[in-house]
Design a protein around this motif. Structure first.
Motif, short mmCIF file in Angstrom:
data_model
loop_
_atom_site.label_atom_id
_atom_site.label_comp_id
_atom_site.label_asym_id
_atom_site.label_seq_id
_atom_site.Cartn_x
_atom_site.Cartn_y
_atom_site.Cartn_z
N VAL A 13 5.02 -61.35 52.89
CA VAL A 13 4.12 -62.18 54.11
C VAL A 13 3.24 -63.04 53.32
O VAL A 13 3.11 -64.39 53.75
CB VAL A 13 3.49 -61.21 54.90
N LEU A 14 2.69 -62.67 52.28
CA LEU A 14 1.91 -63.72 51.52
C LEU A 14 2.57 -64.60 50.57
O LEU A 14 2.09 -65.66 50.61
CB LEU A 14 0.95 -62.76 50.40
N VAL A 15 3.67 -64.29 50.13
CA VAL A 15 4.37 -65.15 49.26
C VAL A 15 5.01 -66.42 50.05
O VAL A 15 4.89 -67.65 49.80
CB VAL A 15 5.45 -64.29 48.46
N LYS A 16 5.46 -65.84 51.30
CA LYS A 16 5.87 -67.15 52.11
C LYS A 16 4.72 -68.13 52.56
O LYS A 16 5.11 -69.26 52.85
CB LYS A 16 6.36 -66.34 53.37
N GLY A 17 3.47 -67.45 52.80
CA GLY A 17 2.44 -68.13 53.07
C GLY A 17 1.76 -69.40 51.82
O GLY A 17 1.29 -70.19 52.21
N MET A 23 8.14 -75.89 44.18
CA MET A 23 7.09 -74.87 43.20
C MET A 23 7.93 -74.42 42.09
O MET A 23 8.88 -74.30 42.30
CB MET A 23 6.40 -74.26 43.87
N THR A 24 7.29 -74.12 41.11
CA THR A 24 7.93 -73.20 39.87
C THR A 24 7.07 -71.71 39.79
O THR A 24 5.95 -71.63 39.87
CB THR A 24 7.52 -74.13 38.74
N VAL A 25 8.14 -71.00 39.74
CA VAL A 25 7.78 -69.49 39.79
C VAL A 25 8.36 -68.54 38.86
O VAL A 25 9.67 -68.90 38.29
CB VAL A 25 7.99 -69.01 41.28
N LEU A 26 7.97 -67.33 38.60
CA LEU A 26 8.50 -66.52 37.61
C LEU A 26 8.70 -65.30 38.22
O LEU A 26 7.79 -64.74 38.99
CB LEU A 26 7.35 -66.20 36.50
N ASP A 27 9.79 -64.55 38.09
CA ASP A 27 10.25 -63.43 38.81
C ASP A 27 10.20 -62.60 37.27
O ASP A 27 11.25 -62.44 36.43
CB ASP A 27 11.47 -62.87 39.28
N ALA A 28 9.35 -61.57 36.96
CA ALA A 28 9.18 -61.01 35.63
C ALA A 28 10.12 -59.83 35.53
O ALA A 28 10.36 -59.53 34.31
CB ALA A 28 7.92 -60.79 35.37
N LEU A 39 12.68 -65.92 46.38
CA LEU A 39 11.62 -66.83 45.67
C LEU A 39 12.54 -68.15 45.50
O LEU A 39 12.02 -69.22 46.15
CB LEU A 39 11.33 -66.28 44.15
N LEU A 40 13.69 -67.95 45.15
CA LEU A 40 14.68 -69.09 45.11
C LEU A 40 14.72 -69.98 46.45
O LEU A 40 14.61 -71.16 46.64
CB LEU A 40 16.00 -68.87 44.87
N ASP A 41 14.73 -69.16 47.50
CA ASP A 41 15.07 -69.79 49.07
C ASP A 41 13.67 -70.51 49.11
O ASP A 41 13.79 -71.31 49.88
CB ASP A 41 15.29 -68.54 49.96
N LEU A 42 12.51 -69.92 48.89
CA LEU A 42 11.11 -70.22 49.06
C LEU A 42 10.99 -71.80 48.49
O LEU A 42 10.19 -72.67 49.11
CB LEU A 42 9.99 -69.46 48.87
N VAL A 43 11.15 -71.74 47.30
CA VAL A 43 10.99 -73.01 46.44
C VAL A 43 11.97 -74.21 46.48
O VAL A 43 11.94 -75.36 46.30
CB VAL A 43 10.74 -72.76 45.04
N GLY A 44 13.16 -73.59 47.09
CA GLY A 44 14.30 -74.62 47.48
C GLY A 44 14.75 -75.24 46.36
O GLY A 44 14.63 -74.97 44.95
N THR A 74 21.44 -74.59 39.52
CA THR A 74 20.86 -75.01 38.28
C THR A 74 19.37 -75.05 38.19
O THR A 74 18.79 -75.21 37.12
CB THR A 74 21.33 -76.55 38.24
N ASN A 75 18.56 -74.62 39.28
CA ASN A 75 17.26 -74.53 39.14
C ASN A 75 16.87 -73.00 38.96
O ASN A 75 15.60 -72.44 39.35
CB ASN A 75 16.41 -75.05 40.37
#
Ligand code: SAM
Length: 189
Positions: A13-17, A23-28, A39-44, A74-75
């Motif tokens: 819920v928080l990440v979707k908001g 955006m650029t994000v890390l899944d550690a 995360l990929l779906d959210l940043v497009g 590719t992203n």
């Protein structure tokens, strides 16, 4: 249906908001790739995701989950290395969010789990890699010995982060039986 109920739902819920296209994000800790795909779906397609796991089986599972018609986006950069080395791949102040879903690979070897030393090093580097306004999410499972060590370390370490630079919040289901996972969310000011 529950909106929350556990920290993974609160995390989502928080990440979707917070996250949006580009955006650029890390899944550690990519594990089976559920968080990476989310995360990929959210940043497009204009965004970018770095995904680490030091087990090649986890990287393969993540690749399989994230493929579209047999092709990796590719992203998405999949990195089979410890997240403690993330500064070798990600520059300072480039991340809008970072996610550490700690513990062992579900369905995998429970002895292969995140450890307090590498977790500590990686979180310090991830805080450097966050932009101002970026958020770091840490999900911690204190129901196994390594998780207890991580919990104790992080609770002290994160409580001591300077308030002028960071806000730190805990999500803890305090009426649930056993040792439910907790989540810390850190916002870089
Ligand atoms: C709880 S799982 C992650 C679940 C995953 N995010 C998902 O959506 O399926 C934790 C993962 O952390 C990985 N891991 C453990 N130590 C690591 C390290 N030092 N660097 C990178 N990954 C690590 C494990 O191999 C495991 O796959």
């Amino acid at each position: 249906m529950k909106t929350f109920g556990n920290v993974v739902n609160v995390f989502r819920v928080l990440v979707k908001g917070h996250l949006s296209s580009g955006m650029t994000v890390l899944d550690a800790t990519s594990g089976n790739g559920h968080d990476t795909l989310f995360l990929l779906d959210l940043v497009g397609e204009n965004g970018f995701v770095y995904a680490f796991d030091y087990q090649s089986t986890a990287i393969e599972a993540t690749a399989t989950r994230c493929m579209h018609n047999g092709v990796l986006p590719t992203n998405l950069k999949l990195i089979c290395d410890s997240h403690a080395n993330l500064d070798q791949y990600i520059e300072s102040e480039t991340l809008d969010a970072a996610v550490f879903n700690l513990g062992y690979l579900p369905g995998g070897d429970k002895a292969i789990t995140t450890k307090v030393e590498s977790t500590a090093a990686a979180i310090e580097k991830a805080l450097m890699a966050l932009k101002s306004g970026g958020l770091l999410y840490i999900l911690c499972y204190a129901g196994h010995p390594s998780g207890v060590e991580e919990y104790r370390y992080l609770q002290l370490k994160l409580s001591a982060l300077p308030q002028r630079t960071f806000d730190v919040m805990t999500v803890d289901f305090i009426n649930q039986a056993g040792k439910p996972p907790v989540m810390w969310v850190i916002e870089k000011k």
